[in-house]
Design an enzyme around this catalytic site. Sequence first.
Site, PDB file in Angstrom:
ATOM      1  N   ASP A  12       0.820  -1.208   0.000  1.00  0.00           N
ATOM      2  CA  ASP A  12       0.000   0.000   0.000  1.00  0.00           C
ATOM      3  C   ASP A  12       0.856   1.261   0.000  1.00  0.00           C
ATOM      4  O   ASP A  12       2.082   1.203   0.151  1.00  0.00           O
ATOM      5  CB  ASP A  12      -0.969  -0.004   1.199  1.00  0.00           C
ATOM      6  N   ASP A  48      -7.453  -3.199  14.292  1.00  0.00           N
ATOM      7  CA  ASP A  48      -8.811  -3.619  13.928  1.00  0.00           C
ATOM      8  C   ASP A  48      -8.802  -4.770  12.911  1.00  0.00           C
ATOM      9  O   ASP A  48      -9.810  -5.047  12.268  1.00  0.00           O
ATOM     10  CB  ASP A  48      -9.617  -2.425  13.371  1.00  0.00           C
ATOM     11  N   HIS A  62      -7.151  -4.976  10.110  1.00  0.00           N
ATOM     12  CA  HIS A  62      -7.016  -4.676   8.680  1.00  0.00           C
ATOM     13  C   HIS A  62      -5.707  -5.208   8.116  1.00  0.00           C
ATOM     14  O   HIS A  62      -4.684  -5.238   8.806  1.00  0.00           O
ATOM     15  CB  HIS A  62      -7.235  -3.190   8.360  1.00  0.00           C
ATOM     16  N   GLU A 102      -9.698  -1.954   5.219  1.00  0.00           N
ATOM     17  CA  GLU A 102     -10.346  -1.614   6.477  1.00  0.00           C
ATOM     18  C   GLU A 102     -11.560  -2.513   6.723  1.00  0.00           C
ATOM     19  O   GLU A 102     -12.042  -3.167   5.785  1.00  0.00           O
ATOM     20  CB  GLU A 102     -10.806  -0.149   6.407  1.00  0.00           C
TER      21      GLU A 102
END
Length: 271
Positions: free
Chosen positions: A72, A141, A143, A148
């Site tokens: 990313d 979380d 991801h 996400e």
Amino acid sequence: MRVIIEPDYATMSRWAAAYVVHSIRQFNPTKDRPFVMGLPTGSTPIGMYQNLIKLHKAGKISFAHVVTFNMDEYVGLTKDHPQSYHAFMWDNLFSHIDIPKHNVHILNGMAKDLWAECDQYEQSIQRFGGIELFVGGIGPDGHLAFNEPGSSLASRTRVKTLNESTVIANARFFDGDLSRVPRTALTVGVGTVMDARQVMILANGSGKARAVAAGIEEGVNHMWTVSCVQMHPHAIFVCDDDATLELKVGTVQYFKSIEKDNLDPDKMLIG
Ligand code: GLP
């Protein structure tokens, strides 16, 4: 799925690096048949990168025939911005090993047409015959890359809006200033990661414990995108003890017992 549980960050980083070296050596890459890797940024893989550099300097591994695709990149940061993932990768790995510059692929968050950039990235991965080993970290979380919660488990490389908790988590790299954290990023999709022949997920520290438990013990769920690896034929979680704090004691004991003979990273480096 394999789950490797090491006592601390130093050992899990050595294990992950040894696994990478072992995989490259087994593949025996050449110029015409390179070993293609997916790579993450973040604080988690830094220890693995340091070990890879050490192993390279000790003559144990060459990256001359390794091709990389990063997971990313932030939208709107130039390549030389200190917090860009370009800068991160050159500072923490590429400048210290023998990888040819043209073998490195990182999404360009400054591209005029961001969607075209993402499509070309997918095509470029295909041209190399797909990714052999995708290494990833995870967010608190769950991801994976910047996929996400709620991201499609079939997603491909695309533009993604970051959620508030990711912006807060990543503000530490921008002097804690939320306003300086980019709100959008380019990211490989969950499907892109799942296409790799092997996936290795790294997680350390108690901050990742909920995500590790959701990824390993709960069902496959787009709210914890890392849980996709349950559907992967060759997935490995590499954790330190703290990252397993939310797993059931029985789960930890189970994986520790079946992997007990595989926990010494040096064993993989013999030969
Ligand atoms: C960012 C990256 C992820 C990375 C995550 C965790 O959100 N896009 O690829 O896994 O941070 O970072 P850290 O390893 O610093 O906890």
